[in-house]
Design an enzyme around this catalytic site. Structure first.
Site, short mmCIF file in Angstrom:
data_model
loop_
_atom_site.label_atom_id
_atom_site.label_comp_id
_atom_site.label_asym_id
_atom_site.label_seq_id
_atom_site.Cartn_x
_atom_site.Cartn_y
_atom_site.Cartn_z
CD GLN A 101 -8.56 5.88 6.60
OE1 GLN A 101 -8.26 5.59 7.74
NE2 GLN A 101 -9.33 5.09 5.86
NE ARG A 103 -0.88 -4.62 -1.66
CZ ARG A 103 -1.75 -3.73 -1.21
NH1 ARG A 103 -2.60 -3.15 -2.03
NH2 ARG A 103 -1.74 -3.40 0.05
CG ASP A 127 3.36 -7.51 8.30
OD1 ASP A 127 4.16 -7.65 9.23
OD2 ASP A 127 2.61 -8.41 7.87
N GLY A 131 -11.43 13.66 19.63
CA GLY A 131 -12.42 13.77 20.71
C GLY A 131 -13.61 12.86 20.49
CB ALA A 132 -14.07 9.77 18.54
CD GLU A 133 -18.40 11.25 21.66
OE1 GLU A 133 -18.26 11.03 20.43
OE2 GLU A 133 -18.29 12.39 22.15
CB THR A 186 2.53 0.61 6.35
OG1 THR A 186 1.14 0.38 6.65
CG2 THR A 186 3.33 0.32 7.61
CG ASP A 215 0.93 -3.04 10.46
OD1 ASP A 215 1.79 -2.36 9.88
OD2 ASP A 215 0.23 -3.89 9.88
CG ASP A 229 -1.99 -0.45 7.93
OD1 ASP A 229 -2.76 0.46 7.60
OD2 ASP A 229 -1.87 -1.52 7.32
N GLY A 259 0.83 -1.21 0.00
CA GLY A 259 0.00 0.00 0.00
C GLY A 259 0.86 1.25 0.00
NE ARG A 310 -28.02 8.95 7.99
CZ ARG A 310 -29.22 8.81 8.57
NH1 ARG A 310 -29.38 7.91 9.53
NH2 ARG A 310 -30.24 9.55 8.19
NE ARG A 333 -2.48 -5.48 5.67
CZ ARG A 333 -1.67 -5.62 4.65
NH1 ARG A 333 -2.11 -6.14 3.53
NH2 ARG A 333 -0.42 -5.25 4.72
P1 ADP Z 1 2.26 -4.23 2.62
O1 ADP Z 1 3.73 -4.14 2.41
O2 ADP Z 1 1.59 -2.90 2.47
O3 ADP Z 1 1.89 -4.96 3.89
P2 ADP Z 1 1.34 -6.55 1.05
O4 ADP Z 1 1.00 -7.36 2.24
O5 ADP Z 1 0.32 -6.46 -0.02
O6 ADP Z 1 1.67 -5.04 1.38
O7 ADP Z 1 2.70 -7.14 0.45
C1 ADP Z 1 3.32 -6.54 -0.67
C2 ADP Z 1 4.03 -7.57 -1.50
O8 ADP Z 1 5.11 -8.16 -0.75
C3 ADP Z 1 3.19 -8.77 -1.94
O9 ADP Z 1 2.39 -8.50 -3.06
C4 ADP Z 1 4.29 -9.76 -2.30
O10 ADP Z 1 4.85 -9.49 -3.55
C5 ADP Z 1 5.34 -9.47 -1.21
N1 ADP Z 1 5.21 -10.45 -0.12
C6 ADP Z 1 4.38 -10.40 0.95
N2 ADP Z 1 4.53 -11.47 1.74
C7 ADP Z 1 5.48 -12.26 1.16
C8 ADP Z 1 6.08 -13.51 1.46
N3 ADP Z 1 5.74 -14.20 2.55
N4 ADP Z 1 7.01 -13.99 0.61
C9 ADP Z 1 7.38 -13.30 -0.49
N5 ADP Z 1 6.84 -12.12 -0.83
C10 ADP Z 1 5.91 -11.59 -0.04
O1 F6P Z 2 -1.56 -1.59 4.56
C1 F6P Z 2 -2.16 -0.40 4.23
C2 F6P Z 2 -3.60 -0.62 3.93
O2 F6P Z 2 -4.13 0.65 3.62
C3 F6P Z 2 -4.43 -1.31 5.00
O3 F6P Z 2 -4.79 -0.47 6.05
C4 F6P Z 2 -5.60 -1.82 4.18
O4 F6P Z 2 -6.16 -2.96 4.78
C5 F6P Z 2 -4.97 -2.20 2.89
O5 F6P Z 2 -3.79 -1.41 2.78
C6 F6P Z 2 -5.86 -1.98 1.70
O6 F6P Z 2 -5.11 -2.15 0.56
P1 F6P Z 2 -5.62 -2.02 -0.96
O7 F6P Z 2 -6.89 -1.27 -0.96
O8 F6P Z 2 -4.52 -1.33 -1.68
O9 F6P Z 2 -5.79 -3.42 -1.44
#
Ligand code: ADP
Ligand code: F6P
Length: 326
Positions: free
Chosen positions: A258, A75, A106, A189-191, A129, A133, A131, A14, A250, A175
């Protein structure tokens, strides 16, 4: 280990605001240290298919302020296979690239880890990212900008929530990580915030209705972290409609809003520090680490630790939100 003469840089997964500032920092720091730089387009996809160009200092001029990524991102399923990674390695070698800097989340750093183990290629990861995370770094590139985007949106939604005396569920990204939802909720300031990390035995909706909304408020905003397990904002809205039909509910899903926009000063500075540190790390002989910032110091976090998906949510923040939402 032979001396590194040329590095490749790519953005993957992403997109996140500040990725361009990171590309700029990696490129310029590498050139400053006498290394050649190649830009790899579309993440691992471009490594597999050979979309690789020489990068000079001018290639990264005038991009520090831009959202998205000039290298594009993608990806790539093929990179998850040994055959795909073999093609990637062959292309890398054909281009004379000795080491890789991977900017992504990640998944992207998981890919770098697998590749580095298989081919003995020095890889450095930068946490890119929204996120937040990744373990071992206080924040990730893009997180602060996304948080501020969420604030802008929630501030506006509040006008309608207050005027119409409504209960809004606002879904934010993450995610399966609640950093954007929890800190977004505090800042706006959300609840309440409904986040996946919080004890799954607890009915977070029930708790919110009992503790806050019912008592004193005519309108409320709840931030919900997108998550495979909690069903997202729509799920909570449907429940409230059934269980508490007296409330006017809503839903707003902020979505890819984002991920875009001008990076904040925080993200630009973070990306610049991490990018230069990535080159320092390679020059020192580091490999297979993510560069992070911990207590304002640059740190090297082994890929295996960074990507374990166990970055903890600070429970003090939950209390802050809880106390302030009375
Ligand atoms: P982000 O980096 O935002 O978490 P993704 O989870 O979509 O995004 O991962 C991005 C790319 O990294 C994947 O499309 C793939 O090419 C590569 N990737 C992710 N996990 C693995 C893995 N276990 N082994 C090899 N390549 C991976
Ligand atoms: O990892 C960033 C992120 O924006 C996550 O928060 C979300 O789950 C995911 O990417 C969505 O990715 P896309 O819409 O590009 O498939």
């Amino acid at each position: 280990m032979s001396k590194i003469k040329c590095i490749g840089v790519l953005t993957s997964g992403g997109d996140a605001p500040g990725m361009n500032a990171a590309i700029r920092a990696v490129t310029r720091a590498a050139i400053y240290n006498g290394l050649a730089v190649k830009g790899i387009y579309r993440g691992y996809k471009g490594l597999v298919s050979g979309e690789i160009c020489d990068f000079k200092s001018q290639n990264v001029s005038n991009i520090v302020q831009l959202g998205g990524t000039i290298l594009k991102t993608a990806r790539c399923q093929e990179f998850k296979t040994p055959e795909g990674r073999k093609l990637a390695y062959d292309n890398m070698k054909a281009e004379g690239i000795d080491a890789l800097v991977v900017i992504g989340g990640d998944g992207s750093l998981s890919g770098a880890r697998v590749f580095a183990e298989e081919y003995d290629v020095p890889c450095i990861g930068l946490p890119g990212t929204i996120d937040n995370d990744l373990y071992g770094t206080d924040t990730t590139i893009g997180y602060d900008t996304a948080l501020n985007t969420i604030l802008d949106a929630v501030d506006k939604i509040r006008d309608t929530a207050t005027s119409h005396e409504r209960l809004f569920f606002v879904e934010v990204m993450g995610r399966d990580a609640g950093f954007l939802a929890l800190n977004g909720a505090i800042a706006a300031g959300a609840e309440a915030a409904i986040i996946p990390e919080y004890n799954t035995d607890v009915d977070q909706l029930e708790e919110f209705i009992k503790n806050g909304f019912r008592k004193s408020k005519n309108s409320s905003i709840v931030l919900v972290a997108e998550s495979k397990s909690n069903g997202g904002a729509m799920h909570y809205a449907e429940r409230v409609k059934k269980e508490y039909p007296q409330y006017d509910v809503r839903v707003t899903i902020l979505g890819h809003l984002q991920r875009g926009g001008r990076p904040t000063a925080h993200d630009r500075i973070l990306a610049s520090r991490l990018g230069t540190a990535a080159i320092d790390a390679l020059m020192e002989g580091q490999r297979n680490v993510m560069i992070g910032i911990d207590h304002d110091e640059v740190v090297y976090v082994p890929f295996t630790k960074a990507i374990k998906n166990n970055k903890p949510i600070n429970s003090e923040l939950l209390n802050v939100l809880h106390e302030l939402s009375i």
